[in-house]
Structure formats: structure tokens, C-alpha cells
Design a protein around this motif. Structure first.
Motif, short mmCIF file in Angstrom:
data_model
loop_
_atom_site.label_atom_id
_atom_site.label_comp_id
_atom_site.label_asym_id
_atom_site.label_seq_id
_atom_site.Cartn_x
_atom_site.Cartn_y
_atom_site.Cartn_z
N ALA A 36 0.37 -1.19 0.30
CA ALA A 36 -0.08 -0.08 0.31
C ALA A 36 0.24 1.43 -0.05
CB ALA A 36 -1.06 0.11 1.63
N HIS A 37 1.93 1.06 0.47
CA HIS A 37 3.05 2.73 0.94
C HIS A 37 3.63 2.34 -1.15
CE1 HIS A 37 5.70 4.93 2.51
NE2 HIS A 37 6.50 4.20 1.69
N GLN A 38 3.55 1.42 -1.32
CA GLN A 38 4.61 1.67 -2.35
C GLN A 38 3.66 2.49 -3.21
OE1 GLN A 38 8.21 1.66 -3.73
NE2 GLN A 38 7.05 2.31 -4.96
N ASP A 39 2.21 1.57 -3.18
CA ASP A 39 1.62 2.24 -4.75
C ASP A 39 1.00 3.91 -4.28
OD1 ASP A 39 -0.74 1.76 -6.26
OD2 ASP A 39 -2.68 2.09 -4.49
N ALA A 40 1.30 3.91 -2.43
CA ALA A 40 1.03 5.48 -3.30
C ALA A 40 2.47 5.95 -3.41
CB ALA A 40 0.81 5.95 -1.11
N MET A 41 3.10 5.57 -3.32
CA MET A 41 4.06 6.37 -3.56
C MET A 41 4.61 6.63 -5.17
SD MET A 41 6.30 7.51 -0.99
CE MET A 41 4.18 7.86 -0.58
N ASP A 42 4.15 5.50 -5.60
CA ASP A 42 4.25 5.16 -7.15
C ASP A 42 2.63 6.47 -7.19
OD1 ASP A 42 5.75 3.35 -7.15
OD2 ASP A 42 4.06 1.30 -7.53
N ARG A 43 1.81 6.40 -6.68
CA ARG A 43 0.83 7.40 -7.09
C ARG A 43 1.27 8.43 -7.44
NH1 ARG A 43 -5.09 5.52 -7.49
NH2 ARG A 43 -5.16 3.19 -6.59
N LEU A 44 2.01 9.14 -6.59
CA LEU A 44 2.17 10.49 -5.73
C LEU A 44 3.75 10.96 -7.30
CD1 LEU A 44 1.86 12.46 -3.21
CD2 LEU A 44 4.37 12.14 -2.65
N ARG A 45 4.19 9.74 -7.81
CA ARG A 45 5.58 10.17 -8.62
C ARG A 45 4.00 10.16 -10.20
NH1 ARG A 45 8.92 12.17 -10.99
NH2 ARG A 45 9.79 12.56 -8.19
N GLU A 46 3.20 9.54 -10.15
CA GLU A 46 2.61 10.12 -11.68
C GLU A 46 1.89 11.25 -11.25
OE1 GLU A 46 -0.71 6.73 -10.74
OE2 GLU A 46 0.75 5.26 -11.41
N LEU A 47 1.32 11.56 -10.37
CA LEU A 47 0.42 12.84 -10.02
C LEU A 47 1.73 14.51 -10.57
CD1 LEU A 47 -1.67 15.23 -9.73
CD2 LEU A 47 -0.64 14.41 -6.88
N THR A 48 3.23 13.93 -9.62
CA THR A 48 3.95 13.93 -9.72
C THR A 48 4.41 14.50 -11.73
OG1 THR A 48 4.99 14.11 -7.78
CG2 THR A 48 6.51 15.18 -9.41
N ASP A 49 4.44 13.58 -11.88
CA ASP A 49 4.60 14.30 -13.59
C ASP A 49 3.58 14.79 -14.28
OD1 ASP A 49 7.27 12.11 -12.74
OD2 ASP A 49 6.69 10.11 -13.52
N ARG A 50 2.47 13.99 -14.14
CA ARG A 50 1.48 15.40 -14.83
C ARG A 50 1.63 16.91 -14.09
NH1 ARG A 50 -1.91 11.09 -12.92
NH2 ARG A 50 -2.76 12.39 -11.50
N LEU A 51 2.08 16.87 -13.49
CA LEU A 51 2.29 17.90 -12.58
C LEU A 51 2.96 19.12 -13.80
CD1 LEU A 51 0.90 18.07 -8.57
CD2 LEU A 51 -0.82 19.42 -10.60
N GLU A 52 4.17 18.37 -13.53
CA GLU A 52 5.22 18.71 -13.84
C GLU A 52 5.04 18.83 -16.00
OE1 GLU A 52 8.46 16.26 -12.85
OE2 GLU A 52 9.31 17.84 -11.20
N ASP A 53 4.40 18.12 -16.26
CA ASP A 53 4.17 18.30 -17.67
C ASP A 53 3.24 19.50 -18.09
OD1 ASP A 53 5.46 15.99 -18.22
OD2 ASP A 53 3.65 14.07 -18.10
N GLU A 54 2.10 19.81 -17.19
CA GLU A 54 1.27 21.43 -17.02
C GLU A 54 2.42 22.61 -17.00
OE1 GLU A 54 -3.09 21.96 -15.79
OE2 GLU A 54 -2.40 19.80 -15.76
N TYR A 55 2.66 22.25 -15.75
CA TYR A 55 3.58 23.50 -15.76
C TYR A 55 4.85 23.90 -15.55
CZ TYR A 55 -1.70 23.24 -13.31
OH TYR A 55 -2.73 23.93 -13.02
N GLY A 56 5.63 22.57 -15.51
CA GLY A 56 6.78 23.19 -15.32
C GLY A 56 7.35 21.98 -13.99
N SER A 57 8.56 22.40 -14.19
CA SER A 57 9.25 21.95 -13.27
C SER A 57 9.31 22.95 -11.39
CB SER A 57 10.85 20.91 -13.07
OG SER A 57 10.95 20.75 -14.12
N VAL A 58 9.19 22.70 -10.92
CA VAL A 58 9.55 22.83 -9.76
C VAL A 58 10.61 23.64 -9.58
CG1 VAL A 58 9.73 23.27 -7.40
CG2 VAL A 58 7.91 22.06 -8.27
N THR A 59 10.95 25.19 -9.16
CA THR A 59 12.28 25.87 -8.95
C THR A 59 13.35 25.59 -8.06
OG1 THR A 59 11.48 27.90 -8.74
CG2 THR A 59 11.74 27.24 -11.09
N ALA A 60 14.63 25.55 -8.17
CA ALA A 60 15.21 25.55 -6.10
C ALA A 60 14.65 26.66 -5.53
CB ALA A 60 16.34 25.62 -6.94
#
Length: 87
Positions: A36-60
Motif C-alpha cells: 500500500a505504501h509503494q502504491d501511494a508513492m507510485d501514485r504520487l510520482r504519477e501525479l508529480t509527473d502530470r503536474l510537471e508536464d502541465e506546469y513545469g518543474s519546481v524551481t530551486a
């Protein structure tokens, strides 16, 4: 929540390590929690990827500001938990 019995292959050393922490009936719960923990981490990574595709990477600078905010929140909680703090 419904459950399903499945068969998995796990290295012997890992099984023995887990059994050292839980009783025999707890092994399934332990492995289910890990999955369950790994599934949550995978879903978080998928969300991060979608957000980065839409809004760009987080700056330093954005990352630094977020970490400072988290630190301030942690400090606030530590103050509230410290002995003698007002309830």
C-alpha cells in the motif's frame, strides 16, 4: 475492504526478518502495508509527473521556500508539544 489471497515470491531472508517482527498471521498485514505504501508513492510520482508536464518543474527557489515553510510548521508544532506549552 475486500481482500484476495495471492501468491508472491519473497526472498527467504526477508520473510525471516519480517517474521522476527510480527507473528505468523501478521506477515500478510505487514506485506500488504508495504505494498500500500509503494502504491501511494507510485501514485504520487504519477501525479508529480502530470503536474510537471502541465506546469513545469519546481524551481530551486520554490523548493527552498516550501522547505522553509515546512520547517516553520514543524517548529510551531514542536512549540505546542513542548512541556509547559499552553494547551
Amino acid at each position: 475492504m475486500a481482500t484476495r489471497k495471492i501468491t508472491i515470491t519473497v526472498p527467504d531472508e526477508l520473510v525471516e526478518s519480517i517474521k522476527g517482527r510480527v507473528d505468523a498471521r501478521g506477515v500478510s498485514a505487514y506485506i500488504a502495508a508495504a505494498a500500500a505504501h509503494q502504491d501511494a508513492m507510485d501514485r504520487l510520482r504519477e501525479l508529480t509527473d502530470r503536474l510537471e508536464d502541465e506546469y513545469g518543474s519546481v524551481t530551486a527557489e520554490e523548493e527552498r521556500a516550501a522547505l522553509e515553510r515546512i520547517s516553520a510548521i514543524d517548529d510551531w508544532h514542536d512549540e505546542k508539544r513542548s512541556p509547559g506549552a499552553a494547551a
